[in-house]
Design a protein around this motif. Sequence first.
Motif, PDB file in Angstrom:
ATOM      1  N   TYR A 197       6.983  -1.142  -2.015  1.00  0.00           N
ATOM      2  CA  TYR A 197       5.927  -0.374  -2.687  1.00  0.00           C
ATOM      3  C   TYR A 197       5.633   0.914  -1.957  1.00  0.00           C
ATOM      4  O   TYR A 197       5.902   1.048  -0.757  1.00  0.00           O
ATOM      5  N   VAL A 198       5.111   1.855  -2.716  1.00  0.00           N
ATOM      6  CA  VAL A 198       4.613   3.100  -2.116  1.00  0.00           C
ATOM      7  C   VAL A 198       3.142   3.191  -2.483  1.00  0.00           C
ATOM      8  O   VAL A 198       2.774   3.391  -3.643  1.00  0.00           O
ATOM      9  N   LYS A 235       6.234  14.783  -8.876  1.00  0.00           N
ATOM     10  CA  LYS A 235       7.283  15.170  -7.919  1.00  0.00           C
ATOM     11  C   LYS A 235       7.623  13.998  -6.997  1.00  0.00           C
ATOM     12  O   LYS A 235       8.791  13.659  -6.807  1.00  0.00           O
ATOM     13  N   GLU A 236       6.597  13.392  -6.436  1.00  0.00           N
ATOM     14  CA  GLU A 236       6.810  12.264  -5.516  1.00  0.00           C
ATOM     15  C   GLU A 236       7.456  11.092  -6.243  1.00  0.00           C
ATOM     16  O   GLU A 236       8.354  10.430  -5.713  1.00  0.00           O
ATOM     17  N   VAL A 247       8.037   4.296   1.655  1.00  0.00           N
ATOM     18  CA  VAL A 247       8.321   2.963   1.104  1.00  0.00           C
ATOM     19  C   VAL A 247       7.964   1.906   2.145  1.00  0.00           C
ATOM     20  O   VAL A 247       8.369   1.990   3.302  1.00  0.00           O
ATOM     21  N   GLU A 248       7.182   0.924   1.718  1.00  0.00           N
ATOM     22  CA  GLU A 248       6.841  -0.205   2.591  1.00  0.00           C
ATOM     23  C   GLU A 248       7.402  -1.481   1.969  1.00  0.00           C
ATOM     24  O   GLU A 248       7.577  -1.564   0.754  1.00  0.00           O
ATOM     25  N   VAL A 249       7.695  -2.441   2.836  1.00  0.00           N
ATOM     26  CA  VAL A 249       8.208  -3.726   2.371  1.00  0.00           C
ATOM     27  C   VAL A 249       7.154  -4.780   2.682  1.00  0.00           C
ATOM     28  O   VAL A 249       6.684  -4.875   3.823  1.00  0.00           O
ATOM     29  N   THR A 265      -0.061   2.195  -7.305  1.00  0.00           N
ATOM     30  CA  THR A 265       0.919   1.897  -6.260  1.00  0.00           C
ATOM     31  C   THR A 265       2.205   1.415  -6.931  1.00  0.00           C
ATOM     32  O   THR A 265       2.261   0.307  -7.464  1.00  0.00           O
ATOM     33  N   ILE A 266       3.222   2.274  -6.917  1.00  0.00           N
ATOM     34  CA  ILE A 266       4.478   1.909  -7.584  1.00  0.00           C
ATOM     35  C   ILE A 266       5.167   0.825  -6.752  1.00  0.00           C
ATOM     36  O   ILE A 266       5.043   0.793  -5.532  1.00  0.00           O
ATOM     37  N   HIS A 267       5.867  -0.085  -7.425  1.00  0.00           N
ATOM     38  CA  HIS A 267       6.495  -1.193  -6.703  1.00  0.00           C
ATOM     39  C   HIS A 267       7.723  -1.703  -7.446  1.00  0.00           C
ATOM     40  O   HIS A 267       7.897  -1.422  -8.634  1.00  0.00           O
TER      41      HIS A 267
END
Length: 265
Positions: free
Chosen positions: A180-181, A193-194, A206-208, A224-226
């Motif tokens: 997720y970000v 853009k991001e 990016v986090e896991v 929060t995109i995932h």
Amino acid sequence: MQRAEYFINLERYPIHQPEAAATQQLLATCQAQMKQAGVCVLPGFLSLEGLTDLVNESNQLAPQAFHSAVKGNAYLEEVPGDLPKDHPMRLEDTTALGVLAYDQIPIESGLRKIYQWKPFVDFVGQVIGRGPLHEYACPLGAINVAVMKDGDYLRWHFDQSDFVVSINLQDPKAGGEFEYVRNIRSKTDPCYKEVRELLQGGRKNVEVLDNPPGCLVLFEGRYTIHRVTRIQGDVLRLIALYGYALAPNVTSTDYLRKIRYGRTH
Ligand SMILES: O=C(O)CCC(=O)C(=O)O
Ligand SMILES: [Fe+2]
């Protein structure tokens, strides 16, 4: 027949004693995590015997999951034809997974016991902090078990609901990581853009998520995109997804049911 208490590690998470100092402390910690990070992780939430039972049950049910492969964008909305080709709304990918619907979960299942247990619903509601929760009135969607096999993948997306409650039951041999970000967009700024850079393979921020089996996760996915990375190997990824609503009698559309379950009832 086991009760909800059997499936939860109440020594570690005494949610059945909401007034206890330890529970108040737990609640404060969870609320702070939620506020800061939009995600709250409770490792070892299930008891060992509860986890074992639920893993066995889900593996047995897994062959009955409805499997679909659906192409679409990260917004889970129709792809507009009039935008530039590299607009994030036009960037498509394929989600492939199996789903066990609520009506496929046995009446005696611990997944139902937990989902309906008042101390659990109250606790989750307090962590989310948006008023009391109600069971999702969808006969197919209130509880799902997502069943992901070798090659399955959940593409980058934003949720259309405010929060998701999940309990990881089984990890695959490799892949199947929840990435997720955090707050890549906001209510007022779509941050195209991001989002484009990420959808084109970027790894910025990016986090896991570290959520081993038995973990309870509360997650806010609207901004929060995932995604779930591609599954590898012959062990299924099994995760229970609990749907709650902020009002009574909230349900889903026939259109969404058809896509997710291959049927409307
Ligand atoms: O399977 C997961 O861990 C997440 C599922 C998810 O993101 C969703 O159902 O929207
Ligand atoms: Fe999601």
